[in-house]
Design a protein around this motif. Structure first.
Motif, mmCIF file in Angstrom:
data_model
loop_
_atom_site.group_PDB
_atom_site.id
_atom_site.type_symbol
_atom_site.label_atom_id
_atom_site.label_comp_id
_atom_site.label_asym_id
_atom_site.label_seq_id
_atom_site.Cartn_x
_atom_site.Cartn_y
_atom_site.Cartn_z
ATOM 1 N N SER A 51 13.844 -7.544 -1.362
ATOM 2 C CA SER A 51 13.033 -6.479 -0.781
ATOM 3 C C SER A 51 11.659 -7.030 -0.443
ATOM 4 N N ILE A 52 10.999 -6.347 0.473
ATOM 5 C CA ILE A 52 9.600 -6.634 0.786
ATOM 6 C C ILE A 52 8.815 -5.398 0.371
ATOM 7 N N GLU A 53 7.789 -5.587 -0.445
ATOM 8 C CA GLU A 53 6.943 -4.490 -0.909
ATOM 9 C C GLU A 53 5.556 -4.701 -0.305
ATOM 10 N N THR A 54 4.997 -3.650 0.300
ATOM 11 C CA THR A 54 3.642 -3.751 0.840
ATOM 12 C C THR A 54 2.768 -2.666 0.221
ATOM 13 N N PHE A 55 1.514 -3.011 0.010
ATOM 14 C CA PHE A 55 0.534 -2.115 -0.601
ATOM 15 C C PHE A 55 -0.744 -2.186 0.226
ATOM 16 N N ALA A 56 -1.258 -1.038 0.645
ATOM 17 C CA ALA A 56 -2.492 -1.009 1.435
ATOM 18 C C ALA A 56 -3.395 0.101 0.894
ATOM 19 N N TRP A 57 -4.644 -0.250 0.621
ATOM 20 C CA TRP A 57 -5.625 0.705 0.140
ATOM 21 C C TRP A 57 -6.541 1.096 1.292
ATOM 22 N N ASP A 58 -6.823 2.413 1.424
ATOM 23 C CA ASP A 58 -7.783 2.831 2.441
ATOM 24 C C ASP A 58 -9.181 2.920 1.817
ATOM 25 N N PHE A 59 -10.158 3.302 2.620
ATOM 26 C CA PHE A 59 -11.547 3.321 2.155
ATOM 27 C C PHE A 59 -11.804 4.385 1.102
ATOM 28 N N ASP A 60 -10.928 5.415 1.011
ATOM 29 C CA ASP A 60 -11.071 6.455 -0.009
ATOM 30 C C ASP A 60 -10.369 6.090 -1.312
ATOM 31 N N GLY A 61 -9.732 4.931 -1.348
ATOM 32 C CA GLY A 61 -9.035 4.500 -2.554
ATOM 33 C C GLY A 61 -7.582 4.932 -2.622
ATOM 34 N N TRP B 53 4.618 -8.596 -1.037
ATOM 35 C CA TRP B 53 5.399 -9.597 -1.750
ATOM 36 C C TRP B 53 6.876 -9.415 -1.452
ATOM 37 N N VAL B 54 7.596 -10.518 -1.607
ATOM 38 C CA VAL B 54 9.045 -10.505 -1.484
ATOM 39 C C VAL B 54 9.603 -10.566 -2.897
ATOM 40 N N CYS B 55 10.534 -9.672 -3.197
ATOM 41 C CA CYS B 55 11.123 -9.605 -4.531
ATOM 42 C C CYS B 55 12.627 -9.873 -4.467
ATOM 43 N N GLU B 56 13.121 -10.510 -5.514
ATOM 44 C CA GLU B 56 14.557 -10.641 -5.727
ATOM 45 C C GLU B 56 14.900 -9.626 -6.811
ATOM 46 N N LEU C 298 -3.627 4.736 -1.944
ATOM 47 C CA LEU C 298 -2.705 3.607 -1.871
ATOM 48 C C LEU C 298 -1.450 4.009 -1.106
ATOM 49 N N LEU C 299 -1.098 3.239 -0.086
ATOM 50 C CA LEU C 299 0.137 3.430 0.664
ATOM 51 C C LEU C 299 1.088 2.305 0.281
ATOM 52 N N ILE C 300 2.264 2.666 -0.229
ATOM 53 C CA ILE C 300 3.266 1.691 -0.649
ATOM 54 C C ILE C 300 4.483 1.833 0.254
ATOM 55 N N LYS C 301 4.973 0.706 0.767
ATOM 56 C CA LYS C 301 6.202 0.687 1.564
ATOM 57 C C LYS C 301 7.142 -0.348 0.970
ATOM 58 N N THR C 302 8.425 -0.020 0.957
ATOM 59 C CA THR C 302 9.453 -0.928 0.462
ATOM 60 C C THR C 302 10.506 -1.093 1.546
ATOM 61 N N TYR C 303 10.874 -2.335 1.807
ATOM 62 C CA TYR C 303 11.851 -2.642 2.850
ATOM 63 C C TYR C 303 13.047 -3.356 2.225
ATOM 64 N N TYR C 304 14.253 -2.846 2.507
ATOM 65 C CA TYR C 304 15.503 -3.476 2.098
ATOM 66 C C TYR C 304 16.303 -3.799 3.351
ATOM 67 N N VAL D 209 3.828 -13.906 -2.891
ATOM 68 C CA VAL D 209 2.805 -12.861 -2.811
ATOM 69 C C VAL D 209 1.779 -13.288 -1.777
ATOM 70 N N GLN D 210 1.433 -12.357 -0.889
ATOM 71 C CA GLN D 210 0.416 -12.613 0.136
ATOM 72 C C GLN D 210 -0.640 -11.508 0.071
ATOM 73 N N VAL D 211 -1.919 -11.891 0.150
ATOM 74 C CA VAL D 211 -3.018 -10.928 0.133
ATOM 75 C C VAL D 211 -3.833 -11.121 1.399
ATOM 76 N N ASN D 212 -4.170 -9.993 2.041
ATOM 77 C CA ASN D 212 -4.986 -10.029 3.250
ATOM 78 C C ASN D 212 -5.946 -8.842 3.176
ATOM 79 N N GLY D 213 -7.165 -9.075 2.706
ATOM 80 C CA GLY D 213 -8.153 -8.007 2.599
ATOM 81 C C GLY D 213 -7.693 -6.928 1.640
ATOM 82 N N ASN D 214 -7.538 -5.697 2.142
ATOM 83 C CA ASN D 214 -7.122 -4.585 1.289
ATOM 84 C C ASN D 214 -5.605 -4.381 1.284
#
Length: 97
Positions: A54-64, A37-40, A66-72, A28-33
């Motif tokens: 898979s790689i899962e990414t989560f990013a929050w904007d200033f309005d709250g 993480w890498v999942c098995e 949430l953008l979620i991306k999943t990579y396989y 798990v890696q956190v960078n600001g907002n």
């Protein structure tokens, strides 16, 4: 961190087999907002269990929001309009089915 397993669910028509969905967080890696993480991922039934990273990414904007991306991992022949889950579910533990 390990997430709990999904409880097994019985199949209908007199066939009872356990379905498995196990997700283990490798890193798990956190960078600001943003968080990534890498999942098995292990899923399947009985002895037919597949493992895909898979790689899962989560990013929050200033309005709250949430953008979620999943990579396989996908081979090059899987196009942008193809169903990536169909490819994953067709492969076996050795990468073939």
């Amino acid at each position: 961190m390990k997430l709990p397993d999904s409880p097994p669910r019985p199949r209908t028509a007199g066939i009872c087999s356990e379905e498995l969905l196990r997700i283990t967080m490798v890193t798990v890696q956190v960078n600001g907002n943003e968080t990534a993480w890498v999942c098995e991922n292990r899923f399947g039934t009985g002895d037919d269990v597949l493992m895909v990273h898979s790689i899962e990414t989560f990013a929050w904007d200033f309005d709250g929001n949430l953008l979620i991306k999943t990579y396989y991992p996908m081979p090059e022949h899987i196009g942008a309009d193809a169903d990536p889950y169909a490819h994953i579910l067709r492969q076996g533990p050795d990468g073939n089915r």
